[in-house]
Design a protein around this motif. Sequence first.
Motif, PDB file in Angstrom:
ATOM      1  N   ASN A 142       0.805  -1.234   0.000  1.00  0.00           N
ATOM      2  CA  ASN A 142       0.000   0.000   0.000  1.00  0.00           C
ATOM      3  C   ASN A 142       0.832   1.276   0.000  1.00  0.00           C
ATOM      4  O   ASN A 142       0.387   2.305   0.483  1.00  0.00           O
ATOM      5  CB  ASN A 142      -0.979   0.032   1.188  1.00  0.00           C
ATOM      6  CG  ASN A 142      -2.016  -1.056   1.103  1.00  0.00           C
ATOM      7  OD1 ASN A 142      -2.483  -1.379   0.019  1.00  0.00           O
ATOM      8  ND2 ASN A 142      -2.366  -1.630   2.229  1.00  0.00           N
ATOM      9  N   HIS A 189       0.751   3.717  -4.909  1.00  0.00           N
ATOM     10  CA  HIS A 189      -0.044   4.712  -5.623  1.00  0.00           C
ATOM     11  C   HIS A 189      -1.208   5.152  -4.744  1.00  0.00           C
ATOM     12  O   HIS A 189      -1.430   4.606  -3.665  1.00  0.00           O
ATOM     13  CB  HIS A 189      -0.551   4.158  -6.964  1.00  0.00           C
ATOM     14  CG  HIS A 189      -1.382   2.928  -6.832  1.00  0.00           C
ATOM     15  ND1 HIS A 189      -2.737   2.951  -6.683  1.00  0.00           N
ATOM     16  CD2 HIS A 189      -1.046   1.622  -6.795  1.00  0.00           C
ATOM     17  CE1 HIS A 189      -3.192   1.715  -6.587  1.00  0.00           C
ATOM     18  NE2 HIS A 189      -2.190   0.892  -6.631  1.00  0.00           N
ATOM     19  N   LEU A 190      -1.920   6.190  -5.202  1.00  0.00           N
ATOM     20  CA  LEU A 190      -3.032   6.792  -4.446  1.00  0.00           C
ATOM     21  C   LEU A 190      -2.560   7.305  -3.092  1.00  0.00           C
ATOM     22  O   LEU A 190      -3.282   7.239  -2.098  1.00  0.00           O
ATOM     23  CB  LEU A 190      -4.179   5.786  -4.256  1.00  0.00           C
ATOM     24  CG  LEU A 190      -4.801   5.200  -5.523  1.00  0.00           C
ATOM     25  CD1 LEU A 190      -5.845   4.178  -5.151  1.00  0.00           C
ATOM     26  CD2 LEU A 190      -5.422   6.286  -6.372  1.00  0.00           C
ATOM     27  N   LEU A 191      -1.351   7.845  -3.054  1.00  0.00           N
ATOM     28  CA  LEU A 191      -0.767   8.283  -1.786  1.00  0.00           C
ATOM     29  C   LEU A 191      -1.381   9.585  -1.280  1.00  0.00           C
ATOM     30  O   LEU A 191      -1.350   9.848  -0.081  1.00  0.00           O
ATOM     31  CB  LEU A 191       0.748   8.445  -1.928  1.00  0.00           C
ATOM     32  CG  LEU A 191       1.513   7.159  -2.207  1.00  0.00           C
ATOM     33  CD1 LEU A 191       2.971   7.463  -2.443  1.00  0.00           C
ATOM     34  CD2 LEU A 191       1.356   6.176  -1.077  1.00  0.00           C
ATOM     35  N   GLU A 192      -1.959  10.389  -2.176  1.00  0.00           N
ATOM     36  CA  GLU A 192      -2.539  11.650  -1.716  1.00  0.00           C
ATOM     37  C   GLU A 192      -3.791  11.410  -0.868  1.00  0.00           C
ATOM     38  O   GLU A 192      -4.186  12.260  -0.085  1.00  0.00           O
ATOM     39  CB  GLU A 192      -2.856  12.560  -2.893  1.00  0.00           C
ATOM     40  CG  GLU A 192      -3.814  11.968  -3.906  1.00  0.00           C
ATOM     41  CD  GLU A 192      -3.865  12.788  -5.179  1.00  0.00           C
ATOM     42  OE1 GLU A 192      -4.806  12.582  -5.959  1.00  0.00           O
ATOM     43  OE2 GLU A 192      -2.984  13.622  -5.403  1.00  0.00           O
ATOM     44  N   VAL A 193      -4.405  10.247  -1.009  1.00  0.00           N
ATOM     45  CA  VAL A 193      -5.580   9.887  -0.213  1.00  0.00           C
ATOM     46  C   VAL A 193      -5.163   9.468   1.204  1.00  0.00           C
ATOM     47  O   VAL A 193      -5.874   9.711   2.166  1.00  0.00           O
ATOM     48  CB  VAL A 193      -6.351   8.741  -0.898  1.00  0.00           C
ATOM     49  CG1 VAL A 193      -7.530   8.300  -0.059  1.00  0.00           C
ATOM     50  CG2 VAL A 193      -6.808   9.149  -2.281  1.00  0.00           C
ATOM     51  N   LYS A 194      -4.006   8.831   1.305  1.00  0.00           N
ATOM     52  CA  LYS A 194      -3.543   8.284   2.589  1.00  0.00           C
ATOM     53  C   LYS A 194      -2.893   9.382   3.432  1.00  0.00           C
ATOM     54  O   LYS A 194      -2.226  10.267   2.905  1.00  0.00           O
ATOM     55  CB  LYS A 194      -2.558   7.146   2.331  1.00  0.00           C
ATOM     56  CG  LYS A 194      -3.218   5.984   1.614  1.00  0.00           C
ATOM     57  CD  LYS A 194      -2.240   5.033   0.990  1.00  0.00           C
ATOM     58  CE  LYS A 194      -3.001   4.038   0.126  1.00  0.00           C
ATOM     59  NZ  LYS A 194      -2.138   3.325  -0.782  1.00  0.00           N
ATOM     60  N   THR A 223       1.502   6.850   5.657  1.00  0.00           N
ATOM     61  CA  THR A 223       2.575   6.610   4.689  1.00  0.00           C
ATOM     62  C   THR A 223       3.940   6.518   5.375  1.00  0.00           C
ATOM     63  O   THR A 223       4.793   5.750   4.950  1.00  0.00           O
ATOM     64  CB  THR A 223       2.606   7.696   3.609  1.00  0.00           C
ATOM     65  OG1 THR A 223       2.625   8.979   4.208  1.00  0.00           O
ATOM     66  CG2 THR A 223       1.407   7.589   2.703  1.00  0.00           C
TER      67      THR A 223
END
Length: 65
Positions: A28, A31-36, A41
């Motif tokens: 995890n 990608h889609l790190l701006e959501v997390k 992170t």
Amino acid sequence: MPKMKTHSGAKKRFKVTGSGKITHEQVNKRHLLEVKSSRRTRRLQQDKLLAKGDEKTAKRLLGMR
């Protein structure tokens, strides 16, 4: 009997520590790190020890046994 080759996928994914344990990166974190959240992170950056049940298989793929 020929030498056993190291599994190419396994050598990219696992690392052996000095004491013989096997570590791997956490999932995890691709990608889609701006959501997390930043807290999440940062926590995912740390390596984890491989589960005991998978350790035997990983060592075999790495040519350790």
